[in-house]
Design an enzyme around this catalytic site. Structure first.
Site, PDB file in Angstrom:
ATOM      1  N   TYR A  93      -1.312  -0.700  10.749  1.00 36.14           N
ATOM      2  CA  TYR A  93      -1.530  -1.044   9.338  1.00 36.14           C
ATOM      3  C   TYR A  93      -0.272  -0.724   8.539  1.00 36.14           C
ATOM      4  O   TYR A  93       0.193  -1.534   7.736  1.00 36.14           O
ATOM      5  CB  TYR A  93      -2.736  -0.277   8.790  1.00 36.14           C
ATOM      6  CG  TYR A  93      -3.076  -0.605   7.342  1.00 36.14           C
ATOM      7  CD1 TYR A  93      -3.518  -1.881   6.982  1.00 36.14           C
ATOM      8  CD2 TYR A  93      -2.968   0.354   6.335  1.00 36.14           C
ATOM      9  CE1 TYR A  93      -3.828  -2.186   5.654  1.00 36.14           C
ATOM     10  CE2 TYR A  93      -3.291   0.070   5.024  1.00 36.14           C
ATOM     11  CZ  TYR A  93      -3.722  -1.206   4.685  1.00 36.14           C
ATOM     12  OH  TYR A  93      -4.041  -1.506   3.374  1.00 36.14           O
ATOM     13  N   SER A 147       0.858  -1.190   0.000  1.00 33.71           N
ATOM     14  CA  SER A 147       0.000   0.000   0.000  1.00 33.71           C
ATOM     15  C   SER A 147       0.890   1.234   0.000  1.00 33.71           C
ATOM     16  O   SER A 147       2.079   1.145   0.357  1.00 33.71           O
ATOM     17  CB  SER A 147      -0.867  -0.003   1.268  1.00 33.71           C
ATOM     18  OG  SER A 147      -1.515   1.237   1.462  1.00 33.71           O
TER      19      SER A 147
HETATM   20  P1  NDP Z   1     -11.578  -5.930   0.444  1.00 35.21           P
HETATM   21  O1  NDP Z   1     -12.029  -5.789   1.848  1.00 35.21           O
HETATM   22  O2  NDP Z   1     -12.564  -5.774  -0.650  1.00 35.21           O
HETATM   23  O3  NDP Z   1     -10.847  -7.327   0.232  1.00 35.21           O
HETATM   24  C1  NDP Z   1     -10.124  -7.975   1.240  1.00 35.21           C
HETATM   25  C2  NDP Z   1     -10.054  -9.455   0.894  1.00 35.21           C
HETATM   26  O4  NDP Z   1      -9.267 -10.106   1.908  1.00 35.21           O
HETATM   27  C3  NDP Z   1     -11.414 -10.109   0.868  1.00 35.21           C
HETATM   28  O5  NDP Z   1     -11.481 -11.026  -0.182  1.00 35.21           O
HETATM   29  C4  NDP Z   1     -11.465 -10.833   2.201  1.00 35.21           C
HETATM   30  O6  NDP Z   1     -12.272 -12.012   2.072  1.00 35.21           O
HETATM   31  C5  NDP Z   1     -10.013 -11.221   2.371  1.00 35.21           C
HETATM   32  N1  NDP Z   1      -9.735 -11.505   3.781  1.00 35.21           N
HETATM   33  C6  NDP Z   1      -9.882 -10.693   4.849  1.00 35.21           C
HETATM   34  N2  NDP Z   1      -9.594 -11.343   5.973  1.00 35.21           N
HETATM   35  C7  NDP Z   1      -9.251 -12.614   5.608  1.00 35.21           C
HETATM   36  C8  NDP Z   1      -8.855 -13.765   6.317  1.00 35.21           C
HETATM   37  N3  NDP Z   1      -8.724 -13.768   7.653  1.00 35.21           N
HETATM   38  N4  NDP Z   1      -8.591 -14.897   5.620  1.00 35.21           N
HETATM   39  C9  NDP Z   1      -8.723 -14.917   4.279  1.00 35.21           C
HETATM   40  N5  NDP Z   1      -9.071 -13.853   3.543  1.00 35.21           N
HETATM   41  C10 NDP Z   1      -9.333 -12.716   4.215  1.00 35.21           C
HETATM   42  O7  NDP Z   1     -10.394  -4.872   0.295  1.00 35.21           O
HETATM   43  P2  NDP Z   1      -9.321  -4.585  -0.866  1.00 35.21           P
HETATM   44  O8  NDP Z   1      -9.628  -5.296  -2.113  1.00 35.21           O
HETATM   45  O9  NDP Z   1      -9.145  -3.138  -0.889  1.00 35.21           O
HETATM   46  O10 NDP Z   1      -8.016  -5.206  -0.172  1.00 35.21           O
HETATM   47  C11 NDP Z   1      -7.146  -6.105  -0.811  1.00 35.21           C
HETATM   48  C12 NDP Z   1      -5.703  -5.765  -0.433  1.00 35.21           C
HETATM   49  O11 NDP Z   1      -5.388  -4.494  -0.965  1.00 35.21           O
HETATM   50  C13 NDP Z   1      -5.444  -5.686   1.069  1.00 35.21           C
HETATM   51  O12 NDP Z   1      -4.205  -6.306   1.359  1.00 35.21           O
HETATM   52  C14 NDP Z   1      -5.351  -4.187   1.329  1.00 35.21           C
HETATM   53  O13 NDP Z   1      -4.551  -3.888   2.439  1.00 35.21           O
HETATM   54  C15 NDP Z   1      -4.724  -3.726   0.029  1.00 35.21           C
HETATM   55  N6  NDP Z   1      -4.889  -2.315  -0.276  1.00 35.21           N
HETATM   56  C16 NDP Z   1      -6.137  -1.736  -0.401  1.00 35.21           C
HETATM   57  C17 NDP Z   1      -6.248  -0.389  -0.647  1.00 35.21           C
HETATM   58  C18 NDP Z   1      -7.580   0.302  -0.702  1.00 35.21           C
HETATM   59  O14 NDP Z   1      -7.620   1.532  -0.644  1.00 35.21           O
HETATM   60  N7  NDP Z   1      -8.692  -0.405  -0.823  1.00 35.21           N
HETATM   61  C19 NDP Z   1      -5.071   0.454  -0.851  1.00 35.21           C
HETATM   62  C20 NDP Z   1      -3.825  -0.247  -0.751  1.00 35.21           C
HETATM   63  C21 NDP Z   1      -3.749  -1.574  -0.486  1.00 35.21           C
HETATM   64  P3  NDP Z   1     -13.153 -12.689   3.230  1.00 35.21           P
HETATM   65  O15 NDP Z   1     -13.715 -11.579   4.079  1.00 35.21           O
HETATM   66  O16 NDP Z   1     -14.191 -13.428   2.432  1.00 35.21           O
HETATM   67  O17 NDP Z   1     -12.237 -13.606   3.953  1.00 35.21           O
END
Ligand code: NDP
Length: 249
Positions: A156, A143
């Site tokens: 974070y 990020s």
């Molecule tokens: P979302 O919340 O849409 O996606 C997060 C994903 O992670 C979901 O598929 C969720 O699935 C999964 N997840 C969360 N907890 C668990 C767990 N314990 N085990 C398995 N899977 C898990 O957010 P984003 O798409 O934005 O996030 C994706 C990545 O991008 C993250 O690493 C985030 O830090 C990073 N990011 C996001 C930014 C933003 O502004 N959105 C900016 C920079 C980086 P489920 O709940 O079904 O398990």
């Protein structure tokens, strides 16, 4: 001219929403077979239907990736199903923002276990096969918070600075095995991520900031990941820092 991903096998973690879901679909559109992992089975099943329609022979892996054993197991299951794994996209993550003085350390521990240790465990599980075949690509989602540390984002940022450092050290350990490592550092992306922030004032401020700009979309990040993993094998894009044009820090 883009190289397609025909014949490549990918595993995308955190594929039940946001960046991971868009990435799984984009890799499939470009010809890859794709395994998807997360906790929400019904979301993964709906995605698998779309992936199936793209000919991606999807494998759905339900797992809590904060659990180290589960993070390793999904890699082994993908390898067993397809015969190998070429591309691992370590995307699953949570963002719990709150001031240090008030932080719920249990939640922060969970974030560290998922964002850092789960990513490390899946990577470790993938290395043996990639090394043996002298072919593989690890993509880690960090990020801008892994490059700039802001108040209320201390833990974070610690996870994402950690992912950046881990990725560079890993690259230097495995480049001689023809394994590539890319770390992607997006700014604000319009996804569900912010919904899980527990601290109301921080959540409101972040949402207002995000609403003030034209946010990145998951597809923007997905296309960037697809670009990295579709380069010829002598090209290793190590790091991509990408922000919305409207985002300053
Ligand atoms: P979302 O919340 O849409 O996606 C997060 C994903 O992670 C979901 O598929 C969720 O699935 C999964 N997840 C969360 N907890 C668990 C767990 N314990 N085990 C398995 N899977 C898990 O957010 P984003 O798409 O934005 O996030 C994706 C990545 O991008 C993250 O690493 C985030 O830090 C990073 N990011 C996001 C930014 C933003 O502004 N959105 C900016 C920079 C980086 P489920 O709940 O079904 O398990």
């Amino acid at each position: 001219m883009t190289n397609r991903l025909d014949g490549r096998i990918a595993l995308v973690t955190g594929a039940s929403s946001g960046i991971g879901e868009a990435t799984a679909l984009e890799l499939a559109r470009q010809g890859a077979r794709v395994a998807v992992a997360a906790r929400r089975r019904e979301r993964l099943d709906a995605l698998a239907k779309q992936l199936d329609g793209l000919g991606a022979e999807p494998l759905v892996l339900t797992a809590d990736l904060a659990d180290e054993a589960a993070a390793q197991r999904i890699v082994k299951e993908a390898e067993a199903y397809y015969g190998r794994l070429d591309i691992l996209v370590n995307n699953a993550g949570v963002m719990y923002l709150e001031p240090v003085a008030e932080a719920d350390l249990g939640r922060w521990r969970h974030m560290l276990e998922l964002n850092v240790l789960g990513l490390i465990a899946s990577t470790q599980a993938a290395l043996a096969g990639m090394r043996a075949r002298r072919d593989g690509h690890i993509v880690n989602i960090a990020s801008t918070a892994g490059r700039v540390a802001n108040p209320n984002a201390a833990a974070y940022s610690a996870t994402k600075f950690g992912v950046v450092a881990f990725s560079e050290a890993l690259r230097r350990e495995v480049y001689k095995d023809n394994i590539r490592v890319s770390v992607i550092e997006p700014g604000v992306v319009e996804t569900e991520l912010r919904e899980h922030i527990g601290h109301a004032a921080t959540k409101d401020a972040l949402n207002a900031w995000a609403d003030s700009m034209r946010q990145l979309q998951s597809q923007d990040v997905a296309e960037t990941i697809a670009f990295c993993v579709s380069r010829p094998s002598h090209v290793n894009i190590n790091e991509v820092l990408m922000r919305p044009t409207d985002q300053e820090r």
